[in-house]
Design a protein around this motif. Structure first.
Motif, PDB file in Angstrom:
ATOM      1  N   THR A 177     -22.736  28.563  23.199  1.00  0.00           N
ATOM      2  CA  THR A 177     -22.632  29.950  22.769  1.00  0.00           C
ATOM      3  C   THR A 177     -21.871  30.746  23.815  1.00  0.00           C
ATOM      4  N   ARG A 178     -20.793  31.383  23.405  1.00  0.00           N
ATOM      5  CA  ARG A 178     -20.065  32.267  24.316  1.00  0.00           C
ATOM      6  C   ARG A 178     -20.765  33.619  24.320  1.00  0.00           C
ATOM      7  N   VAL A 179     -21.241  34.012  25.484  1.00  0.00           N
ATOM      8  CA  VAL A 179     -21.984  35.268  25.569  1.00  0.00           C
ATOM      9  C   VAL A 179     -21.118  36.411  26.083  1.00  0.00           C
ATOM     10  N   ALA A 180     -19.996  36.099  26.715  1.00  0.00           N
ATOM     11  CA  ALA A 180     -19.086  37.144  27.194  1.00  0.00           C
ATOM     12  C   ALA A 180     -17.739  36.514  27.485  1.00  0.00           C
ATOM     13  N   GLU A 181     -16.681  37.289  27.305  1.00  0.00           N
ATOM     14  CA  GLU A 181     -15.343  36.806  27.632  1.00  0.00           C
ATOM     15  C   GLU A 181     -14.397  37.990  27.765  1.00  0.00           C
ATOM     16  N   GLY A 182     -13.276  37.751  28.411  1.00  0.00           N
ATOM     17  CA  GLY A 182     -12.302  38.806  28.600  1.00  0.00           C
ATOM     18  C   GLY A 182     -10.973  38.236  29.056  1.00  0.00           C
ATOM     19  N   GLN A 183      -9.987  39.107  29.159  1.00  0.00           N
ATOM     20  CA  GLN A 183      -8.634  38.703  29.530  1.00  0.00           C
ATOM     21  C   GLN A 183      -8.115  39.641  30.611  1.00  0.00           C
ATOM     22  N   ILE A 184      -7.529  39.066  31.646  1.00  0.00           N
ATOM     23  CA  ILE A 184      -6.926  39.837  32.727  1.00  0.00           C
ATOM     24  C   ILE A 184      -5.428  39.560  32.722  1.00  0.00           C
ATOM     25  N   TYR A 185      -4.616  40.618  32.609  1.00  0.00           N
ATOM     26  CA  TYR A 185      -3.169  40.445  32.590  1.00  0.00           C
ATOM     27  C   TYR A 185      -2.605  40.793  33.963  1.00  0.00           C
ATOM     28  N   SER A 186      -2.604  39.807  34.822  1.00  0.00           N
ATOM     29  CA  SER A 186      -2.042  39.972  36.158  1.00  0.00           C
ATOM     30  C   SER A 186      -1.744  38.595  36.710  1.00  0.00           C
TER      31      SER A 186
END
Length: 214
Positions: A177-186
């Motif tokens: 189960t994915r409980v959190a995720e995000g993307q960083i553009y750098s």
């Protein structure tokens, strides 16, 4: 001159068969003996591992090394600093596990979760980020955290995610189960920012955020 094949006589074949059967029988008897002595020793060590002394920590590390030696490498020199009775129980468990009937954690109810909790209680999980085939990962508080490089429209970035389940950490069941995720553009600082984003998720309370963070 053609060579002649020398065959064993019927008597030699009977002796060889009898010897083979004897070796199989003795090996089976040794496994039974090792199991009968090793299983009670394993349960004694498991109880000790839930104590609060320095020896208890070493016993926990020993058991976790048998559970998953790649994730929980055990320092063999720690065997020198445990009581003799504990040392003897460790040897009994090693003998049993040298030709195992089952993985050590399966002898306990919810064994996988119990051993992961043991690692968490003693903080024996690897806290540092480790390389994977796609990026890097670490375990924290029963979750698995991942950071992976990505490319979107030619722009390099870093994706971070936190998951439970799948048997990689003690939280959750068999399903991931994915409980959190995000993307960083750098490109330059994305990995660092992704690590900070994961840390902030835990600091806010994780799946149960603090009231002022809701």
């Amino acid at each position: 001159m053609a060579s002649r094949l020398i065959e064993d006589s019927p008597e030699d074949q009977r002796r060889a068969q009898a010897e083979w059967e004897r070796e199989i029988r003795e090996a089976s008897e040794r496994r039974d003996t090792d199991y009968d002595a090793g299983l009670p020793a394993l349960k004694r060590l498991f109880d000790i591992a839930h104590g609060n002394s320095g020896q208890c920590r070493k016993v926990a590390a020993f058991l976790l090394g048998l559970y998953n030696g790649q994730r929980f490498p055990f320092d063999m020199t720690d065997l020198r600093s445990v009581d003799q009775e504990i040392f003897e129980d460790m040897l009994l468990v090693l003998r049993m596990d040298s030709c195992p009937r089952a993985e050590v954690h399966t002898y306990f109810a919810n064994g996988g979760r119990a051993f992961e909790q043991l690692a968490n209680d003693w903080q024996l999980h690897t806290s540092a980020w480790e390389p994977t085939d796609k990026g890097m990962s670490r375990q924290r508080d029963g979750y698995m955290c991942f950071i992976e490089p990505t490319t979107t429209d030619g722009q390099l970035g870093w994706r971070w995610l936190i998951q439970s389940g799948g048997g990689l950490a003690w939280r959750g069941g068999n399903e991931i189960t994915r409980v959190a995720e995000g993307q960083i553009y750098s490109a330059s600082y994305g990995a660092r920012y992704a690590k900070e984003a994961i840390d902030q998720w835990f600091e806010r309370g994780g799946e149960t955020p603090h009231r002022d963070e809701v």
